[in-house]
Scaffold this motif. Structure first.
Motif, PDB file in Angstrom:
ATOM      1  N   ILE A 135       6.424  -7.296  -8.686  1.00 48.66           N
ATOM      2  CA  ILE A 135       7.719  -6.664  -8.987  1.00 48.66           C
ATOM      3  C   ILE A 135       7.663  -5.166  -8.720  1.00 48.66           C
ATOM      4  N   LEU A 136       6.617  -4.504  -9.186  1.00 44.25           N
ATOM      5  CA  LEU A 136       6.486  -3.056  -8.967  1.00 44.25           C
ATOM      6  C   LEU A 136       6.390  -2.725  -7.478  1.00 44.25           C
ATOM      7  N   THR A 137       5.585  -3.503  -6.747  1.00 45.05           N
ATOM      8  CA  THR A 137       5.437  -3.248  -5.311  1.00 45.05           C
ATOM      9  C   THR A 137       6.764  -3.425  -4.582  1.00 45.05           C
ATOM     10  N   TYR A 138       7.494  -4.468  -4.913  1.00 47.30           N
ATOM     11  CA  TYR A 138       8.792  -4.719  -4.277  1.00 47.30           C
ATOM     12  C   TYR A 138       9.767  -3.580  -4.564  1.00 47.30           C
ATOM     13  N   LEU A 139       9.831  -3.142  -5.809  1.00 46.10           N
ATOM     14  CA  LEU A 139      10.759  -2.058  -6.169  1.00 46.10           C
ATOM     15  C   LEU A 139      10.379  -0.763  -5.462  1.00 46.10           C
ATOM     16  N   LEU A 140       9.087  -0.463  -5.392  1.00 50.14           N
ATOM     17  CA  LEU A 140       8.652   0.778  -4.745  1.00 50.14           C
ATOM     18  C   LEU A 140       8.919   0.739  -3.240  1.00 50.14           C
ATOM     19  N   LEU A 141       8.668  -0.397  -2.600  1.00 45.91           N
ATOM     20  CA  LEU A 141       8.959  -0.507  -1.164  1.00 45.91           C
ATOM     21  C   LEU A 141      10.452  -0.364  -0.895  1.00 45.91           C
ATOM     22  N   THR A 142      11.275  -0.961  -1.751  1.00 47.98           N
ATOM     23  CA  THR A 142      12.731  -0.826  -1.593  1.00 47.98           C
ATOM     24  C   THR A 142      13.175   0.606  -1.800  1.00 47.98           C
ATOM     25  N   PHE A 143      12.589   1.274  -2.792  1.00 50.92           N
ATOM     26  CA  PHE A 143      12.939   2.671  -3.063  1.00 50.92           C
ATOM     27  C   PHE A 143      12.546   3.583  -1.900  1.00 50.92           C
ATOM     28  N   PHE A 144      11.328   3.405  -1.378  1.00 55.32           N
ATOM     29  CA  PHE A 144      10.878   4.240  -0.256  1.00 55.32           C
ATOM     30  C   PHE A 144      11.656   3.914   1.019  1.00 55.32           C
ATOM     31  N   SER A 145      12.108   2.687   1.172  1.00 51.44           N
ATOM     32  CA  SER A 145      12.955   2.363   2.323  1.00 51.44           C
ATOM     33  C   SER A 145      14.258   3.149   2.265  1.00 51.44           C
ATOM     34  N   TRP A 146      14.753   3.349   1.065  1.00 49.48           N
ATOM     35  CA  TRP A 146      16.014   4.083   0.891  1.00 49.48           C
ATOM     36  C   TRP A 146      15.817   5.590   1.007  1.00 49.48           C
ATOM     37  N   ARG A 147      14.838   6.129   0.298  1.00 48.05           N
ATOM     38  CA  ARG A 147      14.690   7.585   0.216  1.00 48.05           C
ATOM     39  C   ARG A 147      13.857   8.182   1.342  1.00 48.05           C
ATOM     40  N   GLN A 148      12.865   7.451   1.851  1.00 47.61           N
ATOM     41  CA  GLN A 148      11.962   8.011   2.847  1.00 47.61           C
ATOM     42  C   GLN A 148      12.077   7.342   4.209  1.00 47.61           C
ATOM     43  N   GLY A 149      12.967   6.364   4.359  1.00 44.93           N
ATOM     44  CA  GLY A 149      13.123   5.703   5.643  1.00 44.93           C
ATOM     45  C   GLY A 149      11.999   4.750   5.990  1.00 44.93           C
ATOM     46  N   TYR A 150      11.211   4.341   4.995  1.00 44.20           N
ATOM     47  CA  TYR A 150      10.096   3.431   5.269  1.00 44.20           C
ATOM     48  C   TYR A 150      10.614   2.067   5.709  1.00 44.20           C
ATOM     49  N   ARG A 151       9.896   1.461   6.657  1.00 48.17           N
ATOM     50  CA  ARG A 151      10.247   0.124   7.130  1.00 48.17           C
ATOM     51  C   ARG A 151       9.007  -0.759   7.082  1.00 48.17           C
ATOM     52  N   LEU A 152       9.185  -1.953   6.574  1.00 47.79           N
ATOM     53  CA  LEU A 152       8.077  -2.888   6.387  1.00 47.79           C
ATOM     54  C   LEU A 152       7.798  -3.637   7.687  1.00 47.79           C
ATOM     55  N   SER A 153       6.589  -3.496   8.186  1.00 42.53           N
ATOM     56  CA  SER A 153       6.160  -4.197   9.392  1.00 42.53           C
ATOM     57  C   SER A 153       5.201  -5.319   9.005  1.00 42.53           C
ATOM     58  N   LEU A 154       4.830  -6.135  10.000  1.00 47.27           N
ATOM     59  CA  LEU A 154       3.879  -7.205   9.731  1.00 47.27           C
ATOM     60  C   LEU A 154       2.527  -6.636   9.297  1.00 47.27           C
ATOM     61  N   ALA A 155       2.167  -5.468   9.838  1.00 45.70           N
ATOM     62  CA  ALA A 155       0.937  -4.812   9.393  1.00 45.70           C
ATOM     63  C   ALA A 155       1.034  -4.421   7.922  1.00 45.70           C
ATOM     64  N   GLY A 156       2.229  -3.984   7.494  1.00 40.87           N
ATOM     65  CA  GLY A 156       2.427  -3.684   6.085  1.00 40.87           C
ATOM     66  C   GLY A 156       2.312  -4.916   5.216  1.00 40.87           C
ATOM     67  N   VAL A 157       2.834  -6.043   5.709  1.00 39.41           N
ATOM     68  CA  VAL A 157       2.694  -7.308   4.974  1.00 39.41           C
ATOM     69  C   VAL A 157       1.220  -7.661   4.830  1.00 39.41           C
ATOM     70  N   ALA A 158       0.431  -7.425   5.886  1.00 36.55           N
ATOM     71  CA  ALA A 158      -1.008  -7.689   5.816  1.00 36.55           C
ATOM     72  C   ALA A 158      -1.669  -6.828   4.743  1.00 36.55           C
ATOM     73  N   GLY A 159      -1.238  -5.575   4.633  1.00 35.86           N
ATOM     74  CA  GLY A 159      -1.783  -4.708   3.592  1.00 35.86           C
ATOM     75  C   GLY A 159      -1.502  -5.230   2.198  1.00 35.86           C
ATOM     76  N   ILE A 160      -0.316  -5.808   2.004  1.00 40.07           N
ATOM     77  CA  ILE A 160       0.042  -6.371   0.700  1.00 40.07           C
ATOM     78  C   ILE A 160      -0.808  -7.607   0.400  1.00 40.07           C
ATOM     79  N   ILE A 161      -1.018  -8.452   1.419  1.00 39.75           N
ATOM     80  CA  ILE A 161      -1.814  -9.670   1.223  1.00 39.75           C
ATOM     81  C   ILE A 161      -3.252  -9.310   0.865  1.00 39.75           C
ATOM     82  N   VAL A 162      -3.813  -8.322   1.567  1.00 37.21           N
ATOM     83  CA  VAL A 162      -5.177  -7.882   1.261  1.00 37.21           C
ATOM     84  C   VAL A 162      -5.267  -7.369  -0.179  1.00 37.21           C
ATOM     85  N   ALA A 163      -4.207  -6.716  -0.636  1.00 33.63           N
ATOM     86  CA  ALA A 163      -4.215  -6.130  -1.979  1.00 33.63           C
ATOM     87  C   ALA A 163      -4.237  -7.187  -3.074  1.00 33.63           C
TER      88      ALA A 163
END
Length: 608
Positions: free
Chosen positions: A417-445
């Motif tokens: 839940i925290l990771t999802y909220l933070l990714l959504t927040f950074f997508s809005w405020r910092q223009g972050y976009r989730l790529s497949l490489a980012g998904v891999a980082g989440i899976i490793v975590a």
């Protein structure tokens, strides 16, 4: 006495849970506010490989008709990447194609402002400095770089210049404001940003109107106005920041353009007389004939003035990349910028000055929508892999820790839940976009996060084997586990930061999610897992040593009671004797020398 020892731990656990709840509610509230009042969405934005976007093919053409060199094309790619990032877009792909083409692929739809920013040619300007201040203050400050002749010799007035530089910069700012008032005495104070009529001299203090000074005082480098400085007019003063966002300036109208620079190189400063080098780095500039004449007049005007009026700013795309002081009259068109440069920073500045005003224009050859390179199927595949990994962690936790494994599942849910909220927040405020490489980082975590829970639970079990009660075992296990968890997560975070700084493209997305989930892991363990374990230890299931709780001292073989005392084991199941024997052997190895002697004495007494 027992109540006084329990109550503080319970209160601390409840405060931690309330703080975690406040973080989740706060993030949810901010995103909700952004959805209804801004352009926020309920889901993280997807990158080019998952969503698709727009591809723009640019053709680079030199204004003088000559062929574009490889160096110029590479520098143009860097400038375009900076412009795209400044527009709040991440995960963009900017590459060269052939000898004179640049491909720009941006996730999603491209708005008109971003398109104009991409098509605009790079603009390097030379402007005099009126005021300089830290980005968080309105008081001018001294610069750290200086301009001398290329041979390193300054005019005889250098000593006077250095003495003047030691003066109070704030007083100079007041003098500038007073001069502005005098220069505008012939016109009515209408509160306009610029005086009427406009001064013809770029260095005229009449440019500093009260309205301009007021805007400068309130200007911040993170405001929306700071993003539009690249479109500022050439014939008026400009309020802008440096490329680090730490300093802000009022610079005058453009006095020279970057096309007067014929070359800029980084080199070590020469000792006067040419007998060697000082070991300090500088940037040597060579100008054409027209630039030499104009810069000579500018250097004559600035030399000897008090700071910041003796500074000259190099402005690239509206951002100040350098604002050195003028330490000499330079009439040969060969100024040298010195300061606290390293070899790398000097080379960066030289490249910016040499290629900053690229004598080329960009023509849009094509603009088309592109489909995602990996698409929804690959995203679903990645999510499926993550769910399989998560399922294996859940199965292992329940098998190894029984009922205690449910705390692992709950902790992973809070982390998600925290990771999802933070990714959504950074997508809005910092223009972050989730790529497949980012998904891999989440899976490793997921593995990192589960590892933290395992370390904590095993430390609690160790305490129970040593004969501690459940409450003492939870607190003692937490103190021992916290150091290990922080050390492990610290290494992961350091690796993520280094990777993020050095990498480009999708690899940055992997590093970002890896670092973010590492921080989330620490938060969840400290604010949820340990507090919940503290509260659960007070329940009948765990405090009573329930068989399937995962923390039953008898199941763990906790035969050692401390101070050379042992509980006689009861072998209730087949093969249980071997397990208890191993536990007794481990407990005996944990004894101190004094405890061993006491045990031997007690044994000898029984035999006699």
């Amino acid at each position: 006495m027992a109540k006084s020892s329990v109550a503080p731990a319970v209160r601390s656990a409840r405060r931690s849970l309330i703080f975690l709840l406040a973080i989740i509610v706060g993030l949810t509230g901010l995103i909700t506010l952004g959805v209804f009042r801004s352009d926020a969405t309920w889901t993280p934005k997807l990158a080019l490989d998952l969503q698709g976007g727009t591809q723009i093919l640019l053709a680079a053409n030199q204004n003088d008709g000559k062929a574009v060199t490889g160096e110029q094309l590479d520098q143009a790619v860097e400038i375009l990447r900076q412009r795209v990032n400044a527009s709040g877009v991440s995960e963009a792909e900017i590459t060269t194609q052939g000898n004179n083409h640049i491909s720009v692929a941006i996730p999603g739809k491209v708005d008109d402002a971003t398109l104009q920013r991409i098509q605009a040619s790079a603009a390097l300007d030379f402007r005099g400095v009126f005021l300089e201040a830290a980005a968080g203050a309105a008081q001018p400050e001294d610069g750290g770089e200086s301009v001398e002749g290329a041979d390193g010799e300054a005019a005889a007035g250098d000593a006077a210049t250095e003495d003047a530089a030691a003066g109070d910069a704030a007083a100079e700012g007041d003098a500038a404001e007073g001069d502005a008032a005098e220069g505008d005495a012939g016109t009515a104070d209408t509160g306009d940003l610029y005086p009427d009529p406009l001064p013809t001299d770029p260095a005229d203090q009449a440019w500093l109107t009260p309205a301009l000074l007021e805007e400068f005082a309130s200007f911040t480098c993170t405001s929306d106005a700071a993003l539009e400085v690249a479109n500022a007019p050439d014939d008026k003063p400009l309020i802008t920041c440096d490329d680090t966002g730490l300093m802000k300036y009022i610079v005058g109208p453009v006095e020279l353009t970057g096309d007067v620079i014929t070359d800029a190189v980084s080199q070590q400063q020469s000792i006067q007389g040419g007998t060697g080098t000082t070991g300090r780095w500088e940037v040597a500039i060579t100008m054409n004939k027209e630039g030499s004449q104009k810069f000579g007049k500018v250097s004559t005007r600035l030399f000897g003035k008090q700071p910041p009026l003796n500074q000259f700013a190099f402005v690239l795309d509206g951002k100040v990349i350098s604002a050195p002081t003028m330490n000499a009259q330079i009439l040969d068109g060969r100024p040298a910028i010195s300061g606290n440069f390293t070899k790398e920073s000097a080379q960066v500045l030289a490249d910016q000055l040499k290629f900053g005003a690229l004598p080329m224009s960009f023509t849009v050859q094509s603009q088309e929508d592109i489909s995602s390179t990996l698409g929804a199927n690959q995203l679903l595949g990645g999510l499926l892999a993550g769910l399989i990994g998560l399922g294996l962690v859940v199965v292992y936790s329940l098998f190894q820790y029984r009922l205690l494994g449910t705390l692992t599942i709950a902790s992973l849910a809070i982390a998600a839940i925290l990771t999802y909220l933070l990714l959504t927040f950074f997508s809005w405020r910092q223009g972050y976009r989730l790529s497949l490489a980012g998904v891999a980082g989440i899976i490793v975590a997921i593995g990192f996060t589960a590892d933290s829970f395992i370390v904590y639970f095993e430390r609690i079990r160790d305490q129970l084997r040593d004969g501690f009660g459940i409450n003492a075992a939870v607190e003692g296990g937490w103190k021992r586990a916290l150091r290990t968890i922080l050390a492990s997560d610290g290494v992961n975070l350091l690796a993520a930061v280094v990777l993020f700084v050095l990498a480009v493209g999708n690899v940055k997305g992997f590093a970002f999610t890896l670092g973010l989930t590492t921080i989330v892991d620490v938060l969840v363990v400290a604010l949820f897992t340990h507090p919940m374990m503290t509260l659960l230890a007070r329940t009948r299931v765990y405090s009573g040593g329930y068989k399937f709780s995962g923390l039953d001292p008898r199941q763990l073989g906790a035969v050692y009671q401390g101070r050379a005392k042992f509980r006689e084991p009861v072998v209730a199941t087949r093969g249980g004797g071997k397990k208890v024997a191993r536990s007794r052997g481990e407990a005996e190895r944990r004894q101190t020398i004094a405890e061993r002697k006491a045990a031997e004495s007690a044994g000898a007494g029984k035999e006699s």
